[in-house]
Design a protein around this motif. Structure first.
Motif, short mmCIF file in Angstrom:
data_model
loop_
_atom_site.label_atom_id
_atom_site.label_comp_id
_atom_site.label_asym_id
_atom_site.label_seq_id
_atom_site.Cartn_x
_atom_site.Cartn_y
_atom_site.Cartn_z
N UNK A 1 10.15 8.68 4.39
CA UNK A 1 10.24 9.88 3.50
C UNK A 1 9.47 10.95 4.42
N UNK A 2 9.54 11.30 3.76
CA UNK A 2 8.93 13.45 4.85
C UNK A 2 7.31 13.10 5.17
N UNK A 3 7.24 13.64 6.24
CA UNK A 3 5.58 13.15 6.70
C UNK A 3 4.05 13.32 5.69
N UNK A 4 4.00 14.58 4.60
CA UNK A 4 3.81 15.38 3.88
C UNK A 4 2.98 13.89 3.39
N UNK A 5 4.50 13.88 2.52
CA UNK A 5 4.72 12.70 1.31
C UNK A 5 3.45 11.22 1.50
N UNK A 6 4.59 10.83 2.78
CA UNK A 6 3.99 10.18 3.14
C UNK A 6 2.39 9.40 3.67
N UNK A 7 2.14 10.58 4.79
CA UNK A 7 0.78 10.13 4.73
C UNK A 7 -0.03 10.36 3.96
N UNK A 8 0.18 11.51 2.64
CA UNK A 8 -0.16 11.53 1.78
C UNK A 8 -1.06 9.79 1.04
N UNK A 9 0.87 9.28 0.49
CA UNK A 9 0.78 7.86 -0.24
C UNK A 9 -0.17 6.81 0.63
N UNK A 10 -0.55 6.94 2.00
CA UNK A 10 -0.97 5.90 2.90
C UNK A 10 -2.57 5.79 2.65
N UNK A 11 -3.10 7.20 2.61
CA UNK A 11 -4.18 7.70 2.45
C UNK A 11 -4.72 6.49 1.04
N UNK A 12 -4.18 6.68 0.46
CA UNK A 12 -4.45 5.89 -1.36
C UNK A 12 -4.05 4.50 -1.39
N UNK A 13 -4.10 3.37 -0.28
CA UNK A 13 -4.08 2.78 -0.20
C UNK A 13 -4.39 2.23 1.84
N UNK A 14 -5.31 2.73 2.08
CA UNK A 14 -6.22 2.36 3.07
C UNK A 14 -5.90 1.05 3.49
N UNK A 15 -5.89 -0.24 2.95
CA UNK A 15 -6.13 -1.55 2.84
C UNK A 15 -4.17 -2.56 3.08
N UNK A 16 -3.44 -1.53 2.73
CA UNK A 16 -2.28 -1.94 2.76
C UNK A 16 -1.23 -2.64 3.97
N UNK A 17 -1.40 -2.57 4.60
CA UNK A 17 -1.29 -2.87 6.36
C UNK A 17 -0.24 -2.05 6.71
N UNK A 18 0.19 -0.98 5.21
CA UNK A 18 1.10 0.19 6.16
C UNK A 18 1.11 1.42 7.18
N UNK A 19 1.73 1.31 7.87
CA UNK A 19 2.19 2.88 8.41
C UNK A 19 2.78 3.08 9.00
N UNK A 20 2.24 4.63 9.12
CA UNK A 20 4.02 5.69 9.33
C UNK A 20 4.28 6.00 10.58
N UNK A 21 5.39 6.39 11.45
CA UNK A 21 5.66 7.34 13.00
C UNK A 21 6.53 7.84 12.63
N UNK A 22 6.01 9.59 13.03
CA UNK A 22 7.32 10.13 13.48
C UNK A 22 8.60 9.97 13.75
N UNK A 23 10.19 9.89 13.21
CA UNK A 23 11.43 9.76 14.03
C UNK A 23 11.46 10.98 15.09
N UNK A 24 11.40 9.73 16.48
CA UNK A 24 12.01 9.76 17.42
C UNK A 24 13.58 10.98 17.04
N UNK A 25 13.88 11.85 18.44
CA UNK A 25 15.11 12.84 18.52
C UNK A 25 16.46 10.87 17.96
#
Length: 281
Positions: free
Chosen positions: A194-218
């Motif tokens: 997912x695009x970073x802006x979208x991902x980080x926004x969605x994760x902020x809404x579910x802080x206890x979900x156990x989910x995280x995001x990592x930027x795709x490596x080249x």
């Protein structure tokens, strides 16, 4: 005065993805004595036709009012140019085609200015950075780690074709980010891109979900992983006055702090805003 209409259809898989058309004037009305910031033509005189997905924090539309980053941008752009906005809400994958076919003047949201898109629609200067990130429970940054596994993505993203060509993952393409993210949260989908802006926004809404995001490596197979993604406003091709007007608005709002304020309202980092020097202004 508001213009409203609604059309609903049943979703039956990706190929028959439905969309709802919601047309509204927002809280901006064209005034006879208004002096537009720029001169350009639109499909319907006095009206700015907009297509965008209901996808916060990029764009929302409720009760005739636009929200999200592009929604607030379009609201001000229409007001500054004495236009009444008409909004069509549809899936991300249908935005470019809607603009290409002359159904709307402008489209969003979070779309990258790729050469392929530039062949069929007009492109503005980039506005903010949006990198690809993997979302899941302990996701890995390396694409090769997803070989032989199911990887979710959303229709319309520029990396989809590259991932299909790479071909090592079982790519599952969703019609909306909502659907994909819901499957990741429930565990039905292990990881999504997912695009970073979208991902980080969605994760902020579910802080206890156990989910995280990592930027795709080249990765050599996915060019969009090798540089920072940029977003722009797609619009009808062959209308240089509209292109100039949008670029002027972007530059003005960047300079006077409007774009930075919008990012702040969306609880997004200020450094996502592309500096003027890097935007080609």
């Amino acid at each position: 005065m508001f213009r409203t209409a609604c059309r609903n259809s049943t979703r039956k898989g990706l190929a028959a993805a439905s969309f709802a058309i919601l047309i509204g004037a927002g809280n901006v009305l064209a005034q006879e004595d208004c002096q537009p910031a720029s001169k350009f033509s639109t499909i319907e005189p006095g009206v700015l036709k907009i297509a965008a997905p209901d996808m916060p924090p990029f764009f929302t539309f409720k009760d005739g009012v636009m929200g999200g980053f592009e929604g607030l941008f379009f609201t001000k752009f229409a007001k500054d140019n004495c236009l009444t906005p008409e909004v069509t809400v549809l899936p991300l994958g249908g935005i470019v085609e809607s603009v290409r076919n002359g159904l709307v003047d402008v489209g969003g949201a979070g779309l990258n200015p790729t050469p392929e898109r530039g062949e069929v629609v007009g492109l503005t200067h980039p506005i903010y950075y949006n990198v690809g990130v993997f979302v899941g429970k302990d996701p890995d940054a390396e694409l090769e780690k997803y070989a032989g596994k199911t990887l979710g993505t959303v229709t319309g993203f520029v990396w989809n074709k590259e991932l299909e060509t790479w071909g090592k993952a079982n790519l599952k393409v969703y019609d909306t980010a909502d659907a994909a993210f819901a499957d990741v949260k429930s565990g039905r989908l292990p990881t999504m891109l997912l695009g970073g802006i979208n991902a980080y926004y969605r994760l902020s809404l579910v802080p206890d979900s156990g989910l995280s995001a990592v930027e795709a490596a080249p990765h050599p197979a996915v060019a969009t992983f090798n540089s920072k993604g940029r977003t722009n406003v797609v619009h009808t091709k062959g209308n240089p006055e509209l292109t100039a007007a949008l670029n002027t608005a972007i530059a003005t709002m960047r300079k006077d702090g409007t774009l930075a304020d919008i990012l702040k309202q969306m609880n997004l980092p200020a450094d996502l805003l592309i500096p003027a020097a890097d935007a080609g202004e």
